[in-house]
Design a protein around this motif. Structure first.
Motif, PDB file in Angstrom:
ATOM      1  N   LEU A 138       0.814  -1.164   0.018  1.00 26.55           N
ATOM      2  CA  LEU A 138       0.105  -0.052   0.051  1.00 26.55           C
ATOM      3  C   LEU A 138       0.808   1.269   0.053  1.00 26.55           C
ATOM      4  O   LEU A 138       0.440   2.276  -0.566  1.00 26.55           O
ATOM      5  CB  LEU A 138      -0.806   0.183   1.246  1.00 26.55           C
ATOM      6  N   GLY A 139       2.122   1.134   0.571  1.00 25.54           N
ATOM      7  CA  GLY A 139       3.148   2.279   0.582  1.00 25.54           C
ATOM      8  C   GLY A 139       2.870   3.225   1.691  1.00 25.54           C
ATOM      9  O   GLY A 139       3.495   4.197   1.801  1.00 25.54           O
ATOM     10  N   GLU A 140       1.597   3.116   2.577  1.00 25.80           N
ATOM     11  CA  GLU A 140       1.402   3.761   3.581  1.00 25.80           C
ATOM     12  C   GLU A 140       0.926   2.799   4.538  1.00 25.80           C
ATOM     13  O   GLU A 140       0.277   1.880   4.724  1.00 25.80           O
ATOM     14  CB  GLU A 140       0.688   4.902   3.333  1.00 25.80           C
ATOM     15  N   TRP A 141       0.876   3.569   5.880  1.00 22.47           N
ATOM     16  CA  TRP A 141       0.420   2.762   7.174  1.00 22.47           C
ATOM     17  C   TRP A 141       0.107   3.703   8.230  1.00 22.47           C
ATOM     18  O   TRP A 141       0.942   4.526   8.448  1.00 22.47           O
ATOM     19  CB  TRP A 141       1.382   1.592   7.653  1.00 22.47           C
ATOM     20  N   GLY A 142      -0.654   3.451   9.087  1.00 22.16           N
ATOM     21  CA  GLY A 142      -1.374   4.211  10.113  1.00 22.16           C
ATOM     22  C   GLY A 142      -0.376   3.981  11.433  1.00 22.16           C
ATOM     23  O   GLY A 142       0.022   2.824  11.701  1.00 22.16           O
ATOM     24  N   PHE A 143       0.218   4.937  12.133  1.00 15.85           N
ATOM     25  CA  PHE A 143       0.880   4.889  13.261  1.00 15.85           C
ATOM     26  C   PHE A 143       0.630   5.825  14.285  1.00 15.85           C
ATOM     27  O   PHE A 143       0.653   7.367  13.922  1.00 15.85           O
ATOM     28  CB  PHE A 143       2.413   4.735  13.069  1.00 15.85           C
ATOM     29  N   ARG A 149      -1.390   8.950  15.493  1.00 19.57           N
ATOM     30  CA  ARG A 149      -2.283   9.764  14.848  1.00 19.57           C
ATOM     31  C   ARG A 149      -1.760  10.033  13.432  1.00 19.57           C
ATOM     32  O   ARG A 149      -2.417  10.833  12.681  1.00 19.57           O
ATOM     33  CB  ARG A 149      -2.447  11.382  15.565  1.00 19.57           C
ATOM     34  N   LEU A 150      -0.738   9.460  12.922  1.00 20.63           N
ATOM     35  CA  LEU A 150      -0.007   9.681  11.667  1.00 20.63           C
ATOM     36  C   LEU A 150      -0.249   8.571  10.677  1.00 20.63           C
ATOM     37  O   LEU A 150      -0.339   7.433  10.949  1.00 20.63           O
ATOM     38  CB  LEU A 150       1.644   9.827  11.770  1.00 20.63           C
ATOM     39  N   THR A 151      -0.034   9.265   9.480  1.00 16.09           N
ATOM     40  CA  THR A 151       0.165   8.178   8.154  1.00 16.09           C
ATOM     41  C   THR A 151       1.373   8.072   7.828  1.00 16.09           C
ATOM     42  O   THR A 151       1.716   9.246   7.356  1.00 16.09           O
ATOM     43  CB  THR A 151      -1.146   8.402   7.268  1.00 16.09           C
ATOM     44  N   LEU A 152       2.331   7.110   7.597  1.00 10.59           N
ATOM     45  CA  LEU A 152       3.564   7.222   7.418  1.00 10.59           C
ATOM     46  C   LEU A 152       3.757   6.241   6.118  1.00 10.59           C
ATOM     47  O   LEU A 152       3.040   5.489   5.817  1.00 10.59           O
ATOM     48  CB  LEU A 152       4.353   6.342   8.513  1.00 10.59           C
ATOM     49  N   LYS A 153       4.701   6.999   5.255  1.00 11.12           N
ATOM     50  CA  LYS A 153       5.028   6.205   3.968  1.00 11.12           C
ATOM     51  C   LYS A 153       5.847   4.883   4.709  1.00 11.12           C
ATOM     52  O   LYS A 153       6.822   5.008   5.609  1.00 11.12           O
ATOM     53  CB  LYS A 153       5.823   7.241   3.461  1.00 11.12           C
ATOM     54  N   THR A 154       5.515   3.750   4.085  1.00 11.20           N
ATOM     55  CA  THR A 154       6.114   2.594   4.395  1.00 11.20           C
ATOM     56  C   THR A 154       6.790   1.895   3.177  1.00 11.20           C
ATOM     57  O   THR A 154       6.012   1.779   2.325  1.00 11.20           O
ATOM     58  CB  THR A 154       5.382   1.732   4.988  1.00 11.20           C
ATOM     59  N   ASP A 155       7.938   1.444   3.063  1.00  9.32           N
ATOM     60  CA  ASP A 155       8.536   0.535   2.009  1.00  9.32           C
ATOM     61  C   ASP A 155       9.809   0.024   2.566  1.00  9.32           C
ATOM     62  O   ASP A 155       9.997   0.021   3.855  1.00  9.32           O
ATOM     63  CB  ASP A 155       9.010   1.477   0.766  1.00  9.32           C
ATOM     64  N   ALA A 156      10.520  -0.850   1.722  1.00 14.04           N
ATOM     65  CA  ALA A 156      11.423  -1.883   2.169  1.00 14.04           C
ATOM     66  C   ALA A 156      12.846  -1.214   2.909  1.00 14.04           C
ATOM     67  O   ALA A 156      13.533  -1.955   3.282  1.00 14.04           O
ATOM     68  CB  ALA A 156      11.843  -2.804   1.255  1.00 14.04           C
ATOM     69  N   ASP A 176      16.683   8.080   4.915  1.00 15.82           N
ATOM     70  CA  ASP A 176      15.788   8.875   4.005  1.00 15.82           C
ATOM     71  C   ASP A 176      14.353   8.682   4.049  1.00 15.82           C
ATOM     72  O   ASP A 176      13.482   9.828   3.696  1.00 15.82           O
ATOM     73  CB  ASP A 176      16.337   8.223   2.514  1.00 15.82           C
ATOM     74  N   LEU A 177      13.957   7.564   4.466  1.00 14.40           N
ATOM     75  CA  LEU A 177      12.455   7.536   4.474  1.00 14.40           C
ATOM     76  C   LEU A 177      11.898   8.080   5.739  1.00 14.40           C
ATOM     77  O   LEU A 177      10.950   8.875   5.829  1.00 14.40           O
ATOM     78  CB  LEU A 177      12.175   5.775   4.921  1.00 14.40           C
ATOM     79  N   ALA A 178      12.692   8.199   6.765  1.00 15.33           N
ATOM     80  CA  ALA A 178      11.996   8.983   7.868  1.00 15.33           C
ATOM     81  C   ALA A 178      12.148  10.468   7.672  1.00 15.33           C
ATOM     82  O   ALA A 178      11.011  11.298   7.882  1.00 15.33           O
ATOM     83  CB  ALA A 178      13.210   8.778   9.167  1.00 15.33           C
ATOM     84  N   ARG A 179      12.990  10.929   6.886  1.00 18.07           N
ATOM     85  CA  ARG A 179      13.234  12.329   6.312  1.00 18.07           C
ATOM     86  C   ARG A 179      11.880  12.779   5.395  1.00 18.07           C
ATOM     87  O   ARG A 179      11.306  13.727   5.824  1.00 18.07           O
ATOM     88  CB  ARG A 179      14.453  12.604   5.640  1.00 18.07           C
ATOM     89  N   GLU A 180      11.633  11.859   4.593  1.00 17.69           N
ATOM     90  CA  GLU A 180      10.316  11.913   3.857  1.00 17.69           C
ATOM     91  C   GLU A 180       9.085  12.153   4.655  1.00 17.69           C
ATOM     92  O   GLU A 180       8.322  12.776   4.485  1.00 17.69           O
ATOM     93  CB  GLU A 180      10.339  10.864   2.850  1.00 17.69           C
ATOM     94  N   ASN A 181       9.219  11.333   5.618  1.00 18.69           N
ATOM     95  CA  ASN A 181       7.910  10.950   6.646  1.00 18.69           C
ATOM     96  C   ASN A 181       7.657  12.463   7.411  1.00 18.69           C
ATOM     97  O   ASN A 181       6.541  12.884   7.452  1.00 18.69           O
ATOM     98  CB  ASN A 181       7.908   9.891   7.437  1.00 18.69           C
ATOM     99  N   ALA A 182       9.027  12.859   8.049  1.00 21.76           N
ATOM    100  CA  ALA A 182       9.076  14.178   8.716  1.00 21.76           C
ATOM    101  C   ALA A 182       8.240  15.292   7.562  1.00 21.76           C
ATOM    102  O   ALA A 182       7.609  16.013   8.224  1.00 21.76           O
ATOM    103  CB  ALA A 182      10.254  14.517   9.242  1.00 21.76           C
ATOM    104  N   ALA A 183       8.764  15.260   6.391  1.00 25.09           N
ATOM    105  CA  ALA A 183       8.244  16.495   5.689  1.00 25.09           C
ATOM    106  C   ALA A 183       6.671  16.224   5.264  1.00 25.09           C
ATOM    107  O   ALA A 183       6.041  17.195   5.421  1.00 25.09           O
ATOM    108  CB  ALA A 183       9.325  16.486   4.306  1.00 25.09           C
ATOM    109  N   ALA A 184       6.432  15.001   5.183  1.00 23.59           N
ATOM    110  CA  ALA A 184       4.902  14.854   4.848  1.00 23.59           C
ATOM    111  C   ALA A 184       4.200  15.117   5.842  1.00 23.59           C
ATOM    112  O   ALA A 184       3.107  15.386   5.824  1.00 23.59           O
ATOM    113  CB  ALA A 184       4.937  13.345   4.116  1.00 23.59           C
TER     114      ALA A 184
END
Ligand SMILES: C[S@@+](CC[C@H](N)C(=O)[O-])C[C@H]1O[C@@H](n2cnc3c(N)ncnc32)[C@H](O)[C@@H]1O
Length: 278
Positions: free
Chosen positions: A78-83, A85-92, A154-162
């Motif tokens: 799906l590329g995203e997941w709830g955690f 109150r947030l919806t985070l981008k999720t990948d490998a 990198d993923l954490a950075r993208e999540n912080a920005a989003a």
């Protein structure tokens, strides 16, 4: 010309396909995949079961169903997941944030609720889940998110920005020197034992980053390192695997921590150890 396939038929097909591949909640997951592919809520899917799928809609959904059939984690598909109150981008690039870890965040937040600007270190941040949830739910918190994996950061950075949240991202090994003073060191470290890895579900064993799962000595290193980082009265809060809590609570006692407590997760299993640095 072949007759268009209805959503109802495609969903049934996906349910059967995923069930044959060992997915327990196949129907539910098929619905989530089709919801995303069609841009509809699950309720809307049910209201539109006779909708004939376009080739594009069907192609999009089937690609995801096939990925899931190979036991790729649903969160990656799906590329995203709830955690929290947030919806985070999720990948490998990083571990999928787990519901158990939401309990760790809950516990961590109670430890810092009286502080206006608590300094927090998330050791092994992965997708940034813990660091971002704390920054989100304690707006005064100043959070440093550390990880040895550049891809995870990198993923954490993208999540912080989003999420529009500010945290400080640092690449480094928590066993090396870490700079700063903290009121709380929180961590969900790799805690799977090497001999346990083959027993895990394929989603975890074959798809999630191995260095996020197995890290011999890393949980212990978190407690050792945190002694140099915590201010007097600061807290260590750490998530561990099943059956590891009592030994860890004893270990932190030997390391000089006080008031070690164990918190259970929502399934009633021991999960989190919290201890205070004197
Ligand atoms: C179990 S994952 C947790 C990820 C995230 N905090 C979560 O709860 O979803 C552990 C993370 O620790 C990182 N890690 C493993 N060993 C490390 C080390 N020695 N120093 C820093 N980070 C490490 C891994 O790269 C991984 O992202």
């Amino acid at each position: 010309m072949s007759e268009a396939v209805t959503l109802r038929r495609a969903l049934t097909g996906a349910d059967e396909y995923l069930s044959r591949r060992g997915i327990e909640r196949a129907r539910f997951e098929a619905e989530l995949i089709f919801s995303q592919a069609l841009g509809l809520s699950r309720i809307q899917l049910y209201m539109d079961l006779d909708h004939p799928l376009t080739a594009e809609e069907r192609g999009r959904a089937l690609e995801s169903v096939e990925r899931r059939g190979k036991r790729e984690p649903l969160a990656y598909v799906l590329g995203e997941w709830g955690f929290r109150r947030l919806t985070l981008k999720t990948d490998a690039r990083a571990l999928v944030p787990r519901p158990e870890t939401e309990i760790l965040v809950e516990r961590a937040l109670t430890l810092i609720e009286q502080l206006e600007q608590p300094r927090v270190l998330d050791a092994g941040t992965g997708s940034g889940a813990i660091a971002l949830a704390i920054a989100d739910e304690h707006p005064g918190a100043r959070v440093v998110a550390l990880d040895s994996s550049a891809e995870a950061l990198d993923l954490a950075r993208e999540n912080a920005a989003a999420c529009g949240l500010e945290i400080e991202l640092r690449q480094g090994d928590l066993r090396d020197e870490v700079e700063g003073e903290f009121d709380l060191v929180v961590s969900n470290p790799p805690y799977v034992l090497p001999e346990e890895i083959e027993l895990l579900e394929p989603e975890v064993r074959d798809w999630e980053p191995r260095e996020a799962l197995v890290g011999v000595g890393v949980p212990e290193a978190v407690a050792e390192r945190a002694r140099e980082l915590l201010v007097p009265g600061g807290w260590l809060a750490i998530e561990l695997g099943e059956g590891q809590q009592a030994a860890y609570a004893a270990l932190v006692g030997d390391l000089g921590y006080e008031a070690a407590t164990i918190t259970n997760d929502l399934t009633g299993r021991e999960r989190v150890v919290v201890a205070r640095w004197p």
